[in-house]
Design an enzyme around this catalytic site. Structure first.
Site, mmCIF file in Angstrom:
data_model
loop_
_atom_site.group_PDB
_atom_site.id
_atom_site.type_symbol
_atom_site.label_atom_id
_atom_site.label_comp_id
_atom_site.label_asym_id
_atom_site.label_seq_id
_atom_site.Cartn_x
_atom_site.Cartn_y
_atom_site.Cartn_z
ATOM 1 N N ILE A 167 0.825 -1.013 -0.060
ATOM 2 C CA ILE A 167 0.050 0.063 -0.040
ATOM 3 C C ILE A 167 1.094 1.279 -0.038
ATOM 4 O O ILE A 167 1.729 1.372 0.998
ATOM 5 C CB ILE A 167 -0.851 0.094 1.219
ATOM 6 C CG1 ILE A 167 -1.755 -1.245 1.267
ATOM 7 C CG2 ILE A 167 -1.997 1.392 1.025
ATOM 8 C CD1 ILE A 167 -2.378 -1.542 2.674
ATOM 9 N N GLU A 224 4.551 -8.026 2.659
ATOM 10 C CA GLU A 224 4.982 -9.031 3.627
ATOM 11 C C GLU A 224 4.661 -8.270 5.061
ATOM 12 O O GLU A 224 4.025 -9.006 5.889
ATOM 13 C CB GLU A 224 6.356 -9.183 3.646
ATOM 14 C CG GLU A 224 6.847 -9.576 2.332
ATOM 15 C CD GLU A 224 7.453 -8.637 1.290
ATOM 16 O OE1 GLU A 224 6.632 -7.612 1.271
ATOM 17 O OE2 GLU A 224 8.266 -8.771 0.689
HETATM 18 ZN ZN ZN Z 1 9.562 -5.065 2.686
#
Ligand code: ZN
Length: 138
Positions: free
Chosen positions: A43, A54
């Site tokens: 984002i 992640e």
């Molecule tokens: Zn990263």
């Protein structure tokens, strides 16, 4: 096989990625020890403000009370395999140093690494005497 639903979740998560600046769309999915999958996507909210897929998956899991993980899948629609950035490696190592990371490219080819190989010497606050994982105190 547990990896397939995990990879499917990462591929599904990339559809929610918001990356109008870099246009580098990333989906990720984190598997807990209990078998629950938490997806995440990158984002962006300007440059350099944003969060990687992640860490978004990690935040999604932690806010749901999960802190022990077995595997992470990362999907990018690229020819090469994407590995987690240094910030993500450090944050993931806080919870699961031996996390298995599956990176999936546009052809759905998978490369797998162990987090401890990607980041062999993470900063561990507990080892530095900053706090105890069990008590949360010094
Ligand atoms: Zn990263």
């Amino acid at each position: 096989m547990r990896t397939n639903p995990l990879i499917k979740s990462a591929i599904e998560a990339v559809k929610q990625a918001h990356a109008p600046y870099s246009r580098f769309l990333v989906g990720a999915a984190l598997l807990t020890k209990e078998g629950t999958i938490f997806p995440g996507c990158n984002i962006e909210a300007g440059v350099p403000i944003g969060i990687c897929a992640e860490r978004a998956a990690l935040c999604n899991a932690v806010i749901h009370g999960e802190k022990q993980f077995l595997e992470l899948a990362i999907y990018t629609k690229t020819r090469t395999h994407t590995s987690p950035c240094g910030v993500c490696r450090q944050m993931l190592s806080e919870f699961s140093r031996d996390l298995m990371i599956h990176s999936v490219n546009e052809k759905k080819e998978v490369v797998t690494w162990r987090l401890s190989d990607l980041l062999p010497y993470p900063f561990i606050a507990e080892e530095a005497g900053a706090y105890s994982r069990e008590t949360g105190k010094k």
